[in-house]
Structure formats: structure tokens, C-alpha cells
Motif scaffolding. Structure first.
Motif, short mmCIF file in Angstrom:
data_model
loop_
_atom_site.label_atom_id
_atom_site.label_comp_id
_atom_site.label_asym_id
_atom_site.label_seq_id
_atom_site.Cartn_x
_atom_site.Cartn_y
_atom_site.Cartn_z
N ALA A 63 -4.40 0.26 -0.63
CA ALA A 63 -3.81 -1.04 -0.96
C ALA A 63 -4.34 -1.60 -2.27
O ALA A 63 -4.12 -2.78 -2.58
N THR A 64 -5.02 -0.80 -3.06
CA THR A 64 -5.59 -1.26 -4.33
C THR A 64 -4.96 -0.49 -5.49
O THR A 64 -4.87 0.75 -5.46
N ASP A 79 1.47 -3.28 5.05
CA ASP A 79 0.76 -3.17 6.33
C ASP A 79 -0.32 -4.24 6.37
O ASP A 79 -0.78 -4.72 5.31
N PRO A 80 -0.78 -4.61 7.57
CA PRO A 80 -1.91 -5.55 7.65
C PRO A 80 -3.19 -4.88 7.18
O PRO A 80 -3.61 -3.86 7.71
N ILE A 81 -3.80 -5.44 6.14
CA ILE A 81 -5.04 -4.91 5.56
C ILE A 81 -6.00 -6.08 5.42
O ILE A 81 -5.63 -7.14 4.89
N SER A 88 -2.34 4.08 -8.64
CA SER A 88 -3.18 4.16 -7.45
C SER A 88 -4.63 4.39 -7.86
O SER A 88 -4.92 5.21 -8.75
N THR A 89 -5.58 3.68 -7.22
CA THR A 89 -7.00 3.85 -7.55
C THR A 89 -7.57 5.10 -6.88
O THR A 89 -8.52 5.69 -7.40
N ASN A 90 -7.05 5.48 -5.70
CA ASN A 90 -7.58 6.68 -5.05
C ASN A 90 -6.77 7.93 -5.37
O ASN A 90 -7.15 9.03 -4.95
N TYR A 91 -5.68 7.77 -6.11
CA TYR A 91 -4.91 8.91 -6.62
C TYR A 91 -4.61 8.65 -8.10
O TYR A 91 -3.49 8.27 -8.48
N ARG A 138 0.85 -1.20 0.00
CA ARG A 138 0.00 0.00 0.00
C ARG A 138 0.89 1.25 0.00
O ARG A 138 2.11 1.17 0.20
N HIS A 139 0.28 2.40 -0.24
CA HIS A 139 1.00 3.67 -0.10
C HIS A 139 0.45 4.38 1.13
O HIS A 139 -0.73 4.30 1.45
#
Length: 302
Positions: free
Chosen positions: A200-201, A186-188, A218-221, A177-178
Motif C-alpha cells: 500500500a506504499t 483493502d483495509p490497511i 511500487s516501493t516493494n517492486y 494497494r496492489h
């Protein structure tokens, strides 16, 4: 009685019996005034202490012989062999629990510790249920004590246009993830926040520097890609340069751990995307530890 007899034998009515020597001759003394004690002279036979000890020893031996004879006779009459010591050898068995009188408090099971159940659950066959399982109140069918863990998202392949997550084989339940525009693991999971899931996507794009490889957006960026810089991995906006395109392009290979997928840097072909101390970077894979750290399972996003 004449005076001569009195003098010679020293006898008179009411007088003392004179003492005598070993040969029977009276010893001179004052008759009637002294009580003479008999002390035999040396050499005269007497009942000595040695003689008495011998008598006592003989008497003791006689008593012992009599007791032993009486004991043997009593065993022979009763038909019982003399008692012998029993050693705890292979042929000697301690009393079993079923041989003991439970009514007298013997042979009972050891008390359970405080808080432990007093009876064991049984399954439908009447046998104790397996550890970690319980029985319902109806048919007595064993059921799991705890629900099974949530299903792991299925594995997918790197397909251009698909959204994916990358799970390191060394850390089950973790994802690439970023965070603060730095790449890490990280634990996701399904219970994570929507922000963490989005971080994380990644959407699979055709490689910015090669059509045979891939870039991860990045899907959210949107417009931001994972790229390496000074061998660390960051999330940066694409600037259209050849350097950025090369830094953000990775070629898929069979996982260096023997299965799954590894992502090799296009412009540093001896280095692979991997993690160390939760930080994402590119480095060589020289041993089994680094080869595992450079291997990822391609998962469906949460």
C-alpha cells in the motif's frame, strides 16, 4: 238451651262454630262434623294483594327517607362534606416518591436488572459521571472508559520522491494497494502485516509521459508502476513504450468530492482513478457517488 235455639243458631256445647254469610246469617251445614273455612263471596272488601303491596312500598320509602336524613345529619355534625368522585385532571397529583413511607417498602427505586451496578459512579463534584466514563479510585476524576483510537497518519502532498499512501474518502482506514499485481483497495492499518503495508506504499515519480503529472512506483517492486489497461488498474513493469508511459501517468486535480485529491488519466482525460467493488480502475465521474469514489486523501505511509 232449647232444640229450636240449637237448630237456628247451630250452637251447642263442644260443637264447631258455624260459618256465616256476609250478612251475618249462618250457612247451613253439618254442625260438629265439618270444619268450615271462610271464603268471602264476590264483592266483599278484603285485604287484597294490591293493598299489601302499597303498604310495603310506603314502608320502604319511609325507611329510605329515614336513612338519608340520618346520613345528612351525621355529616353536618362532623363538618365533613359528602364524598365526591375525583377525576385524574390537571389539579390531581399522584403521590410523589418523597411523600411515601419508604420504611413500609413504598416509594423505593425500581430494582436494577441482573448484572447491573448497584451504585452510579460519581465525578469529583459528587455528580454522576457521564455515560461511557469511569472514575479512578483516588480523586474521583472521570477518565475515558476506553482509550482513544490510534492517530490517523497525517495528510501530505504529492511530492516527487516522497513515499505516500492513498486513502479513499469513501472508505476510511482503507488504502490503495496492489495484490497479485492488480490494483485494489483493502483495509490497511498500523496493525497490518509488513507485506500489506509495503503493497500500500508508493513512491511519487515525475510523470513518465508528462513532467506536469505523476507516476506511482511500487516501493516493494521497484520499476513497477500503477497503470490502466482496458480501464482496469494493474501493477506492471515499465517497458519503455509510449503507451505504457501514458497509461502510467496521472495528473493531480482538486478532489471531485470538493476536497483532497483526484488523479486524472493523462491519455483518457475524461476518466479518473477510482474504485468499484474494491477493484481499482479509471472511469468517468458522472454523479456524486462516482465523484466521491474518485477522491483520495494523500497519507503518509505506515
Amino acid at each position: 238451651m232449647s232444640n229450636e235455639d240449637i237448630t237456628r243458631h247451630r250452637l251447642r256445647v263442644g260443637g264447631w262454630l258455624p260459618s256465616f254469610d256476609g250478612d251475618g246469617q249462618a250457612r247451613p251445614g253439618n254442625v260438629g262434623t265439618d270444619l268450615v273455612r271462610y271464603v268471602p263471596p264476590p264483592g266483599v272488601a278484603t285485604h287484597s294483594r294490591a293493598f299489601l303491596r302499597r303498604r310495603l312500598a310506603i314502608a320502604g320509602v319511609t325507611v329510605v327517607v329515614f336513612v338519608v336524613a340520618a346520613t345528612v345529619a351525621s355529616f353536618q355534625r362532623g363538618g365533613v362534606a359528602p364524598a365526591t368522585s375525583v377525576s385524574a385532571g390537571p389539579d390531581y397529583l399522584w403521590p410523589q416518591a418523597e411523600d411515601l413511607d419508604t420504611s413500609a417498602g413504598l416509594g423505593t427505586a425500581e430494582a436494577s436488572p441482573p448484572g447491573a451496578p448497584t451504585t452510579a459512579a460519581v465525578d469529583g463534584t459528587g455528580r454522576p459521571a457521564a455515560p461511557g466514563r469511569t472514575t479512578d479510585g483516588g480523586g474521583g476524576v472521570a477518565t475515558p472508559a476506553t482509550p482513544p483510537p490510534a492517530a490517523t497518519p497525517p495528510t501530505v502532498s504529492l511530492t516527487v520522491g516522497a513515499s505516500v499512501g492513498l486513502e479513499p474518502v469513501t472508505h476510511s482506514g482503507y488504502r490503495v494497494r496492489h495484490r497479485n499485481f492488480a490494483g485494489r483497495i483493502d483495509p490497511i492499518g498500523s496493525g497490518s502485516s509488513s507485506v500489506d503495508k509495503a503493497d500500500a506504499t508508493f513512491r511519487v515519480r515525475r510523470g513518465l509521459a508528462s513532467n506536469q503529472c505523476y507516476s506511482l512506483e511500487s516501493t516493494n517492486y521497484p520499476g513497477y508502476y500503477l497503470r490502466h489497461q482496458n480501464f482496469r488498474v494493474y501493477l506492471h513493469r515499465a517497458d519503455g513504450s509510449q503507451l505504457f508511459a501514458a497509461d502510467a501517468t496521472f495528473c493531480a486535480a482538486t478532489g471531485l468530492a470538493g476536497q483532497h485529491t483526484s488523479l486524472r488519466s493523462l491519455n483518457y482525460p475524461d476518466r479518473y482513478l477510482n474504485h468499484r467493488s474494491s477493484e481499482l480502475r479509471i472511469s468517468t465521474a458522472d454523479d456524486s457517488s462516482t465523484r466521491r469514489a474518485a477522491t483520495f486523501v494523500i497519507r503518509a505511509p505506515f
